[in-house]
Design a protein around this motif. Structure first.
Motif, PDB file in Angstrom:
ATOM      1  N   LEU A 171       0.969  -1.126  -0.013  1.00  0.00           N
ATOM      2  CA  LEU A 171      -0.058  -0.017   0.105  1.00  0.00           C
ATOM      3  C   LEU A 171       0.727   1.218   0.138  1.00  0.00           C
ATOM      4  O   LEU A 171       2.028   1.223   0.654  1.00  0.00           O
ATOM      5  N   GLY A 172       0.619   2.141  -0.504  1.00  0.00           N
ATOM      6  CA  GLY A 172       1.067   3.668  -0.726  1.00  0.00           C
ATOM      7  C   GLY A 172       0.238   4.725  -0.801  1.00  0.00           C
ATOM      8  O   GLY A 172      -1.074   4.517  -1.195  1.00  0.00           O
ATOM      9  N   SER A 173       0.797   5.776  -0.706  1.00  0.00           N
ATOM     10  CA  SER A 173      -0.293   7.041  -0.770  1.00  0.00           C
ATOM     11  C   SER A 173       0.308   8.083  -1.858  1.00  0.00           C
ATOM     12  O   SER A 173      -0.376   8.950  -2.087  1.00  0.00           O
ATOM     13  N   ARG A 174       1.545   8.025  -2.387  1.00  0.00           N
ATOM     14  CA  ARG A 174       1.990   8.741  -3.323  1.00  0.00           C
ATOM     15  C   ARG A 174       2.293   8.324  -4.723  1.00  0.00           C
ATOM     16  O   ARG A 174       1.752   8.732  -5.735  1.00  0.00           O
ATOM     17  N   HIS A 175       2.954   7.018  -4.917  1.00  0.00           N
ATOM     18  CA  HIS A 175       3.226   6.518  -6.137  1.00  0.00           C
ATOM     19  C   HIS A 175       3.541   4.883  -6.139  1.00  0.00           C
ATOM     20  O   HIS A 175       4.006   4.787  -4.915  1.00  0.00           O
ATOM     21  N   GLY A 200     -11.930   3.986  -8.902  1.00  0.00           N
ATOM     22  CA  GLY A 200     -10.617   4.281  -9.218  1.00  0.00           C
ATOM     23  C   GLY A 200      -9.912   3.631 -10.462  1.00  0.00           C
ATOM     24  O   GLY A 200     -10.898   3.411 -11.526  1.00  0.00           O
ATOM     25  N   LEU A 201      -8.534   3.629 -10.576  1.00  0.00           N
ATOM     26  CA  LEU A 201      -8.015   3.253 -11.772  1.00  0.00           C
ATOM     27  C   LEU A 201      -7.274   2.136 -11.483  1.00  0.00           C
ATOM     28  O   LEU A 201      -6.686   2.010 -10.346  1.00  0.00           O
ATOM     29  N   MET A 202      -6.955   1.025 -12.629  1.00  0.00           N
ATOM     30  CA  MET A 202      -6.372   0.023 -12.149  1.00  0.00           C
ATOM     31  C   MET A 202      -5.250  -0.175 -13.787  1.00  0.00           C
ATOM     32  O   MET A 202      -5.707  -0.125 -14.871  1.00  0.00           O
ATOM     33  N   VAL A 203      -4.010  -0.587 -13.540  1.00  0.00           N
ATOM     34  CA  VAL A 203      -2.953  -0.940 -14.611  1.00  0.00           C
ATOM     35  C   VAL A 203      -2.652  -2.457 -14.189  1.00  0.00           C
ATOM     36  O   VAL A 203      -2.544  -2.878 -13.151  1.00  0.00           O
ATOM     37  N   TYR A 204      -2.348  -3.177 -15.256  1.00  0.00           N
ATOM     38  CA  TYR A 204      -2.285  -4.848 -15.031  1.00  0.00           C
ATOM     39  C   TYR A 204      -1.713  -5.514 -16.325  1.00  0.00           C
ATOM     40  O   TYR A 204      -2.003  -4.852 -17.319  1.00  0.00           O
ATOM     41  N   GLY A 205      -1.132  -6.366 -16.086  1.00  0.00           N
ATOM     42  CA  GLY A 205      -0.541  -6.999 -17.432  1.00  0.00           C
ATOM     43  C   GLY A 205       0.270  -8.395 -16.869  1.00  0.00           C
ATOM     44  O   GLY A 205       0.719  -8.400 -15.689  1.00  0.00           O
ATOM     45  N   THR A 206       0.816  -9.082 -17.870  1.00  0.00           N
ATOM     46  CA  THR A 206       1.574 -10.429 -17.545  1.00  0.00           C
ATOM     47  C   THR A 206       2.465 -10.969 -18.876  1.00  0.00           C
ATOM     48  O   THR A 206       1.824 -10.453 -19.888  1.00  0.00           O
ATOM     49  N   PRO A 207       3.490 -11.509 -18.706  1.00  0.00           N
ATOM     50  CA  PRO A 207       4.142 -12.121 -19.764  1.00  0.00           C
ATOM     51  C   PRO A 207       3.247 -13.492 -20.029  1.00  0.00           C
ATOM     52  O   PRO A 207       2.459 -13.815 -19.032  1.00  0.00           O
ATOM     53  N   ASP A 223      -7.432   4.143  -5.564  1.00  0.00           N
ATOM     54  CA  ASP A 223      -8.569   4.347  -5.256  1.00  0.00           C
ATOM     55  C   ASP A 223      -8.992   5.885  -5.468  1.00  0.00           C
ATOM     56  O   ASP A 223      -8.187   6.607  -5.011  1.00  0.00           O
ATOM     57  N   ALA A 224     -10.329   5.853  -6.202  1.00  0.00           N
ATOM     58  CA  ALA A 224     -10.574   7.476  -6.522  1.00  0.00           C
ATOM     59  C   ALA A 224     -11.036   8.279  -5.280  1.00  0.00           C
ATOM     60  O   ALA A 224     -10.792   9.386  -5.606  1.00  0.00           O
ATOM     61  N   GLY A 225     -11.449   7.714  -4.277  1.00  0.00           N
ATOM     62  CA  GLY A 225     -11.703   8.568  -3.168  1.00  0.00           C
ATOM     63  C   GLY A 225     -10.445   8.991  -2.205  1.00  0.00           C
ATOM     64  O   GLY A 225     -10.364  10.288  -2.025  1.00  0.00           O
ATOM     65  N   THR A 226      -9.642   8.079  -1.986  1.00  0.00           N
ATOM     66  CA  THR A 226      -8.767   8.220  -1.086  1.00  0.00           C
ATOM     67  C   THR A 226      -7.535   8.684  -1.722  1.00  0.00           C
ATOM     68  O   THR A 226      -6.430   9.102  -0.981  1.00  0.00           O
ATOM     69  N   GLY A 227      -7.106   8.125  -2.889  1.00  0.00           N
ATOM     70  CA  GLY A 227      -5.858   8.308  -3.693  1.00  0.00           C
ATOM     71  C   GLY A 227      -4.639   7.062  -3.318  1.00  0.00           C
ATOM     72  O   GLY A 227      -3.783   7.097  -3.588  1.00  0.00           O
TER      73      GLY A 227
END
Length: 555
Positions: A14-18, A436-443, A534-538
């Motif tokens: 978990l993180g709050s910046r990047h 919110g937003l999500m990015v994902y992928g795999t080999p 998360d869109a609400g909390t970031g």
């Protein structure tokens, strides 16, 4: 299955910046360095991409491919960079077919123009904030000073070493005549020098940031590097020439998207297999995934995946050459057609009468980043300089042999043709929704879309947090003709990880499948990386797949 108390090998980060998640921890660290210095998601993703070319030479390389998805929150934009090169001018269908005696040749005649380098630099030029030299710096350091060989890389080096007779690969990867032990440093001096040439070209150009990045690009595609690459290709019998390099430019292309339960999912166009994930989602939306019994859930998802991959084989190809009705392919009406009769679908096939897989293909890796502004980067670089491709002497990288994923059937939308891009299996993912937003992928080649589908279903509908969804036991169907020549298939065959096979195997067999066991956390079932904001909390959550070297970092 409830995931409320699911045990995972790693905690959810978990993180709050990047946040960054990448196919190797040192590539994730390269991105984190850039983020901590104030760079945005694209800056960090490009830095990680360059670092992956160094730390995972068995998975990707500077002369390979790199499809990219980018979201810029301030512009409300989602776009793609088509990091895939085209067939050389000399590579007619007849010439390629003759070189392989009726097959796509396992040789330099299947090389296409490198797309990865321009994909990284195009992304940086259009949507980044730092210079090429700054993005290259971590990779240059890793290449020149080395990094410890890890178990997965050593395994692939041992497997590939017998192929290297007459290749310069051995001088790099077996500097003292043997495959390095785990923990020994691997230095790639020629690759470091190539990357330093790009940085020097940028510096010499002067002017704006964008002008410098274009100069670095021209150094690769129109300067001495291209001349050396073209001569090497000609010397070993390949069709690629410096003129093919000079004619290439990675294209920024519109993304495709579908809505799924109020969320918008994005993928690259039909020059990749990205639309297959979107088609799978449209089919899955017709079912209540949350309440299905486990065996019936996996049966349903296997059938959905196979139908989407059949669609891929039938319709997808370079949209600059083919007319492809993507609106119809991704429509609700077509999803209804594809799922018609699915519940009663049973299979009968003689598995032993079908062709077995051919020579091993290049593998793939992945990186995703979300920054403090909500910008996002998702990319799936590929093409090994270890497993099947000779390294260009003095340059430290190999040319993309992505042509192995084309077809020799002139009626196929993925047929070989000069100037045409072979369809890629690598396909990054991105989701945006009210939460919110999500990015994902795999080999994983043929497995990529199937692993992505299972990850999404477990996370969105079955109560799994991001890390639990990554680690949940998976399956992979081999029932659809593969993208790679010789396009093998084993209808019915589904490899299922333990312990899932013990729970659902008998029922899957009753439903017409041929389940075979994979060990727990099998490397062949993919290596998913994912980040959610998360869109609400970031608040950011990040996950990395323990099946491979994938690792998430952030703060």
């Amino acid at each position: 299955m409830s995931f409320a108390n699911a045990r995972t090998t790693r905690p959810l980060l978990l993180g709050s910046r990047h946040m960054v998640s990448a196919g190797h921890p040192l590539a994730a660290h390269a991105a984190l360095i850039v983020l901590e210095a104030g760079g945005n998601a694209v800056d960090a993703g490009v830095a990680a991409g360059f670092a992956l070319n160094v730390t995972q030479p068995d998975m990707a390389n500077l002369g390979g491919v790199a499809p990219v998805l980018i979201h810029m929150s301030g512009r409300d934009l989602v776009t793609s960079i088509a990091g895939i090169g085209h067939w050389p001018a000399l590579a007619t269908l007849e010439a390629v077919k003759a070189a392989g005696n009726g097959r796509i040749p396992a040789a330099p005649q299947r090389w296409v123009v490198p797309g990865a380098l321009d994909a990284w630099l195009k992304s940086l030029e259009l949507y980044g904030t730092i210079s090429a030299a700054e993005a290259l710096a971590p990779a240059i350091d890793l290449a020149r000073h080395g990094f410890p060989v890890y178990y997965f890389l050593r395994h692939n080096l041992i497997e590939a070493a017998p192929l290297w007779t007459g290749w310069s690969n051995a001088a790099v990867y077996m500097a003292d005549g043997r495959v390095p032990e785990e923990g020994e440093p691997l230095r790639q001096v020629a690759l470091a020098e190539t990357l330093e040439r790009l940085a020097a070209a940028e510096k010499a150009a002067g002017g704006s940031r964008e002008n410098g990045i274009r100069a670095a690009r021209d150094c690769f595609y129109r300067g001495e590097i291209a001349e050396i690459a073209g001569r090497f290709s000609q010397e070993v019998g390949g069709f690629l020439r410096a003129s093919d390099m000079a004619a290439y430019e990675a294209a920024e292309e519109p993304v495709l998207s579908v809505t799924y339960h109020g969320r918008c999912f994005y993928g690259c166009g039909p020059w990749s297999q990205g639309p297959a994930v979107l088609q799978m989602l449209k089919m899955a939306e017709r079912y209540d995934i949350a309440v299905l019994p486990e065996a019936e859930l996996h049966h349903l998802l296997i059938e959905i995946a196979e139908r989407a991959l059949h669609e891929r084989n039938r319709y997808y190809g370079d949209p600059r050459i083919n007319e492809i009705d993507t609106e119809w392919l991704l429509s609700d009406a077509h999803a209804a057609e594809l799922t018609g009769g699915l519940d009663a679908y049973h299979r009968a096939a003689d598995n032993d009468a079908l062709p077995r897989p051919g020579r091993r293909s290049p593998d793939t890796t992945y990186v995703c980043v979300v920054d403090r502004h909500g910008n996002a980067f998702s990319a799936t670089p590929s093409d090994s300089t270890i497993l099947v491709t000779p390294m260009i002497p003095g340059l430290g990288f190999g040319l993309s042999d992505r042509g192995l994923q084309a077809s020799l059937d002139p009626a196929n939308p993925n047929a070989v043709a000069p100037g045409k891009r072979p369809r890629l299996t690598p396909n990054p993912g991105l989701m945006m929704g009210p939460e919110g937003l999500m990015v994902y992928g795999t080999p994983g080649g043929e497995v990529q879309t199937q692993a992505m589908l299972q990850f999404l279903m477990h996370h969105l509908h079955r109560g799994a947090d991001l890390q639990a969804a990554v680690e949940t036991p998976r399956w992979a169907s081999y029932g659809v003709p593969a993208t790679e020549d010789p396009h093998s298939a084993r209808p019915g065959l589904v490899y299922v990880e333990e312990p899932l096979i013990n729970k659902v195997g008998p029922r899957l067999k009753d439903l017409g499948h041929d389940p075979k066991p994979w060990p727990r956390l099998a490397a062949l079932s993919g290596g998913i990386c994912a980040i959610r904001r998360d869109a609400g909390t970031g608040v950011l959550s990040g996950a990395g797949d323990p099946r491979r070297m994938s690792y998430a970092m952030g703060r």
